[in-house]
Design an enzyme around this catalytic site. Structure first.
Site, PDB file in Angstrom:
ATOM      1  N   HIS A 193       9.642 -10.318   5.068  1.00  0.00           N
ATOM      2  CA  HIS A 193       9.813 -10.543   3.624  1.00  0.00           C
ATOM      3  C   HIS A 193       8.501 -10.871   2.907  1.00  0.00           C
ATOM      4  O   HIS A 193       8.318 -10.496   1.760  1.00  0.00           O
ATOM      5  CB  HIS A 193      10.849 -11.633   3.374  1.00  0.00           C
ATOM      6  N   GLU A 217      13.883  -4.431  -6.012  1.00  0.00           N
ATOM      7  CA  GLU A 217      12.713  -3.553  -5.838  1.00  0.00           C
ATOM      8  C   GLU A 217      12.681  -2.516  -6.951  1.00  0.00           C
ATOM      9  O   GLU A 217      12.088  -1.464  -6.805  1.00  0.00           O
ATOM     10  CB  GLU A 217      12.751  -2.895  -4.460  1.00  0.00           C
ATOM     11  N   ASP A 232      -3.553   1.570 -20.840  1.00  0.00           N
ATOM     12  CA  ASP A 232      -4.152   2.052 -22.088  1.00  0.00           C
ATOM     13  C   ASP A 232      -3.100   2.626 -23.032  1.00  0.00           C
ATOM     14  O   ASP A 232      -3.415   3.332 -23.968  1.00  0.00           O
ATOM     15  CB  ASP A 232      -5.218   3.103 -21.770  1.00  0.00           C
ATOM     16  N   ASP A 267       7.189  -8.949  -0.271  1.00  0.00           N
ATOM     17  CA  ASP A 267       6.793  -9.527  -1.567  1.00  0.00           C
ATOM     18  C   ASP A 267       5.418  -9.023  -1.967  1.00  0.00           C
ATOM     19  O   ASP A 267       5.178  -8.655  -3.113  1.00  0.00           O
ATOM     20  CB  ASP A 267       6.737 -11.061  -1.469  1.00  0.00           C
ATOM     21  N   ASP A 296      12.144   2.871  -8.669  1.00  0.00           N
ATOM     22  CA  ASP A 296      12.681   2.183  -7.503  1.00  0.00           C
ATOM     23  C   ASP A 296      11.801   2.455  -6.288  1.00  0.00           C
ATOM     24  O   ASP A 296      11.420   3.599  -6.031  1.00  0.00           O
ATOM     25  CB  ASP A 296      14.106   2.683  -7.249  1.00  0.00           C
ATOM     26  N   ASN A 353      11.131  -4.094   4.280  1.00  0.00           N
ATOM     27  CA  ASN A 353      11.367  -5.536   4.424  1.00  0.00           C
ATOM     28  C   ASN A 353      11.809  -5.885   5.833  1.00  0.00           C
ATOM     29  O   ASN A 353      11.333  -6.851   6.424  1.00  0.00           O
ATOM     30  CB  ASN A 353      12.478  -5.962   3.459  1.00  0.00           C
TER      31      ASN A 353
END
Ligand code: C2E
Ligand code: MG
Ligand code: MG
Length: 660
Positions: free
Chosen positions: A281, A312, A301, A285, A268, A276
Site C-alpha cells: 500500500h 485510484e 499551462d 500511495d 483511472d 497495490n
C-alpha cells in the site's frame, strides 16, 4: 502514507526563515504605506507654515517698519525656495525623511532670513520684544512638524544657538539676557522633551500597527492554508472531491449562462489493485502521488483542474474552445502517466508500466443535458476505454449504442427485468464428439424491452455489470437454467456464463450452493463459464471463489479463450475443466496459417489437461476439421442455434440430424 502526507503538505508548512521573510515584507509594505501618508502630511505642514511665516510680515511692518521691506523680501525668498524644493521632492517621490530634512533646513533658513535683516532695525526696543518670536521656530521644529527626535534636536538647537548669537550682539543688559536666555533655554528643553515623548509614542503606535498588520497577514495566511487544506486531497495534493464538485458547479453554471464549454476527463489507473497487492500500500500511495503530479504538470499551462475523484480515479476539468483541444489534452494526460515509466510487473497484458484509461465527456447542446449526465457520460466512456484494453482514451459518443440514452433505459429496465419477465434464457446445444451426442447446453441470456425489442447481450451484459445488477441476474440465470434444463432432464450438464464481477462478490459460492441444494441438483451438473475477454483482474477473491465452487463439484470452464490477454496466465492459475476456444480461431482456420494457429492453441491447452470445446462451428467442413483435431466438444449454429427450453428437444434432434 507518512511519506506522501509530508510531501502533500510541504508547501503549507512555513519554516521560521520564510516566516521572518514574510514579516519583513509586511513591515516593509507597512512603512511604504505610511510613507505615503507622511509625505502628504509634511507637504501640507510646510505649505501652512510658509503661509503663516509670510503673514508675519505684518508684524514686521508694525514692529520693525524700517527694515520690513527686507524682512518681507527674505520671507518671500525663503518661503518660495522651501516650497519649490519640497514640490520637486514630491514629484521625484523622495522619501519622507528627506522631505523632513528640507523642512528643517527651511525652518532654520526662515529664522535666519527674518532675524538677520530685523537686527538692522533702529527700533531696538521693539526688536528686543520681537526677539521672542524666535521661540516659535523652535516650537515649529519640535512640535509643529513630526521630525524624528535627532532632527528636531539639531534644528531647534541651531535656532537656539543663532538666538544666543543674536542676543549677544543685540543686548548689553545682563538681566535682559538672563531672562530671555533662560526663557529660550526652557523653551528648547520643554519642547525637545515633548518632542521626545511624542516620538516615543509615535514609534509605539507604529510598532503596534506593524504588529497588527503582521497578525492580520498571518491570520489571512492561516485562513488561506485552511481553505487550501479543505479543498486538497491530503495524499496527492490535488483538488479533493469537495473542490472538484464546487468547480464542476461553477463550470456548469458558466455553461448554462454563457455557453462556455468544458470537458470532464475521468482518469483511472489501470490494474491498480494488482499494483497495490504486489507492491504494497505504501508504494501504491506513492504511485498515486506521482500520477497526480504528472497529471497536474501535463495541464499546468491550461485553464484546467486536476482532482482525485475516488481511490485510484482522478478527474480533470478543462474549459475548451475546440474538440481538437479536448483530444489533445486527453492524450497529454494519458501520455504523462505512461512516460513516468513506473514499473508494474503484474499486469500481464503486454505492458509493464503504470498507465491510465481516460473517459471524456463534454458540454454540448442537447435537451435535458444535466451535470450528472455529463459525469455519467464520462464514466461510460471510461468504462469503454477500460473494456477496450486499457491505457486508452474514449470520448463519449452520443451515437454509440453503448453510450447512448438507451443505456439509461436498459439500466432502468434491468432493475425490473426479473419481476416483469423481461429476461429469459435460451439454450445452445453442446455436442460431445466422442459419442456424437448432445449432453450439455449453454444458457444464454436474452432481454426484451417493454415493446418486445430484443437487446443483444453485448449491450445489456456490460451495463448489468456496470450497475451491479449482474449479481441478481446471474443467480437468476443459474436457478432458471437448473430448473429448465436439469430438473427436466433435458441435458446432463448446463453451462451458465458468469462475469468475474459475480465471482468477486462475497457469498457467491454460498448462493450457488443454496440454489443447488434447494433444487436437489448435484454440483457436477452445473458448469460456469468465465469469459477471459473483458474483466482481466484475476485477484485472490476470484481464486478463492473458484476454489469454493470446485469444492461443490461445479465445473469451471474458460470461455472465449484467446480473445483477452490473460488466458495463458489464467490457465496456469486455475484448473479449468473445459476451455472453450473462441470462434474467431475456427473461422480463421480456413487459411493454412489460421489452421496452424488453431492447432498450436489446441496443443497448448491439451498439454495442460482440460477438455477442449470449439465454439462457432457453422459448417460441416468445420465440424470435420474438429473431428480431425480430436476436439472433445463442439458448439455452433451447425450443431444447433440457441433456442428456448421448450424448443430444445427439437433443437437436439436437429443437432443429431446435422451430424449424420
Ligand atoms: P458466449 O458465452 O461466448 O456465447 C456464445 C455466443 O456465440 C452467443 O452469442 C451465441 O449465440 C453465439 N454463437 C453460438 N454459435 C455461433 C456460431 O456458430 N456462429 C456465431 N457467429 N455465433 C455463434 P450471444 O447469445 O449473443 O451472447 C454473447 C455473449 O454474451 C456470450 O458469449 C456471453 O459472453 C454473454 N452472455 C450471454 N448470456 C450471458 C449470461 O447469462 N451471463 C453473462 N455473464 N454473460 C452472458
Ligand atoms: Mg459462453
Ligand atoms: Mg464464448
Amino acid at each position: 502514507m507518512k511519506h506522501s502526507l509530508a510531501q502533500g503538505f510541504e508547501p503549507d508548512l512555513q519554516t521560521d526563515a520564510s516566516r521572518n521573510r514574510s514579516d519583513a515584507a509586511v513591515r516593509q509594505q507597512f512603512f511604504a504605506d505610511t510613507d505615503v501618508t507622511r509625505r502628504r502630511a509634511i507637504r501640507r505642514g510646510l505649505w501652512v507654515a510658509v503661509l503663516i511665516y509670510l503673514l508675519f510680515s505684518l508684524t514686521d511692518i508694525l514692529l520693525v517698519p524700517d527694515v520690513s521691506i527686507h524682512t518681507t523680501f527674505a520671507r518671500v525668498v525663503v518661503g518660495i525656495a522651501a516650497l519649490l524644493a519640497l514640490e520637486l521632492q514630491v514629484r521625484a517621490g523622495t522619501r519622507a525623511d528627506f522631505m523632513d530634512l528640507t523642512c528643517a533646513v527651511a525652518l532654520v533658513c526662515g529664522y535666519l532670513g527674518w532675524l538677520l535683516p530685523a537686527m538692522m532695525t533702529s527700533y531696538t526696543t521693539n526688536m528686543s520684544y520681537y526677539m521672542v518670536f524666535g521661540a516659535i521656530f523652535m516650537m515649529g521644529a519640535n512640535l509643529f512638524f513630526t521630525f524624528n527626535f535627532a532632527l528636531s534636536l539639531v534644528a531647534s538647537g541651531v535656532v537656539l544657538c543663532i538666538y544666543f548669537g543674536a542676543l549677544n550682539y543685540l543686548h548689553e543688559d545682563i538681566y535682559y539676557r538672563i531672562a530671555f536666555g533662560t526663557f529660550y533655554l526652557a523653551c528648547f528643553s520643554f519642547t525637545s522633551y515633548v518632542n521626545w515623548r511624542l516620538n516615543r509614542e509615535r514609534a509605539r503606535v507604529l510598532l503596534s500597527a506593524v504588529e497588527a498588520k503582521i497578525r492580520q497577514r498571518e491570520a489571512e495566511e492561516r485562513g488561506e492554508a485552511l481553505l487550501r487544506l479543505s479543498n486538497t486531497d491530503p495524499m496527492t495534493g490535488v483538488a479533493n472531491r469537495r473542490a472538484v464538485d464546487a468547480q464542476l458547479r461553477l463550470l456548469w453554471s458558466d455553461w448554462t449562462t454563457s455557453k462556455r464549454n468544458f470537458a470532464v476527463f475521468l482518469i483511472d489507473v489501470d490494474f491498480f489493485k494488482k499494483y497495490n497487492d504486489y507492491y504494497g500500500h505504501q508504494e501504491g500511495d506513492r504511485c498515486l502521488v506521482q500520477v497526480a503530479r504528472a497529471l497536474q504538470l501535463a495541464v499546468s499551462d491550461r485553464d484546467a483542474l486536476i482532482g482525485r475523484y475516488g481511490g485510484e480515479e482522478f478527474i480533470a476539468l478543462l474549459r475548451f474552445n475546440t474538440r481538437q483541444e479536448v483530444d489533445k489534452v486527453a492524450e497529454l494526460l494519458r501520455r504523462a502517466v505512461e512516460d513516468l515509466c513506473l514499473a508494474h510487473e503484474r499486469r500481464r497484458d503486454g505492458t509493464s508500466v503504470i498507465t491510465v484509461s481516460v473517459g471524456v465527456s463534454f458540454t454540448r447542446p442537447a435537451p435535458e443535458h444535466k451535470l450528472e449526465r455529463l459525469i455519467y457520460e464520462a464514466d461510460r466512456a471510461l468504462y469503454l476505454a477500460k473494456e477496450s484494453g486499457r491505457n486508452r482514451i474514449k470520448l463519449f459518443d452520443p451515437d454509440d449504442p453503448l453510450t447512448s440514452d438507451d443505456t439509461e433505459n436498459v439500466a432502468a429496465l434491468l432493475d425490473i427485468a426479473i419481476q416483469q419477465n423481461l429476461v429469459s434464457l435460451v439454450y445452445q446445444p453442446i455436442r460431445s464428439l466422442a459419442n456424437d451426442r448432445v449432453q450439455a447446453a449453454e444458457a444464454l441470456m436474452r432481454l426484451r424491452l417493454l415493446d418486445g425489442t430484443l437487446v443483444p447481450p453485448s449491450i445489456f451484459i456490460p451495463i448489468a455489470e456496470r450497475i451491479g445488477k449482474i449479481t441478481d441476474l446471474g443467480l437468476w440465470a443459474i436457478r432458471t437454467a437448473c430448473q429448465q434444463m436439469l430438473q427436466t432432464g433435458k441435458v446432463q450438464v448446463v453451462s451458465v456464463n458468469v462475469s468475474p464481477i459475480q465471482l468477486k462478490r462475497p457469498g457467491f459460492a454460498t448462493s450457488v450452493a443454496a440454489i443447488l441444494g434447494e433444487l436437489g441438483i448435484g454440483g457436477g451438473q452445473l458448469a460456469l463459464e468465465i469469459t477471459e475477454g473483458l474483466e482481466m483482474d484475476m485477484d485472490s477473491d476470484v481464486l478463492r471463489c473458484i476454489s469454493d465452487l470446485r469444492m461443490l463439484g461445479i465445473k469451471i470452464w474458460l470461455d472465449d479463450f484467446g480473445t483477452g490477454f490473460a488466458g495463458l496466465s489464467w490457465l496456469r492459475l486455475i484448473e479449468f475443466d473445459t476451455v472453450k476456444i473462441d470462434k474467431s480461431f475456427l473461422h480463421d482456420g480456413t487459411s493454412l496459417r489460421g489452421k496452424a494457429m488453431l492447432k498450436d492453441i489446441i496443443g497448448l491447452i491439451r498439454n495442460r489437461g482440460p477438455k477442449i470445446l470449439v465454439e462457432g462451428v457453422e459448417t460441416v467442413e468445420q465440424l470435420h476439421l474438429m473431428q480431425q483435431f480430436k476436439i472433445d466438444h463442439v458448439q455452433g449454429y451447425f450443431v444447433g442455434r440457441p433456442v428456448s427450453a421448450e424448443a430444445f428437444e427439437v433443437s437436439r434432434a436437429n443437432g443429431v440430424k446435422g451430424m449424420r
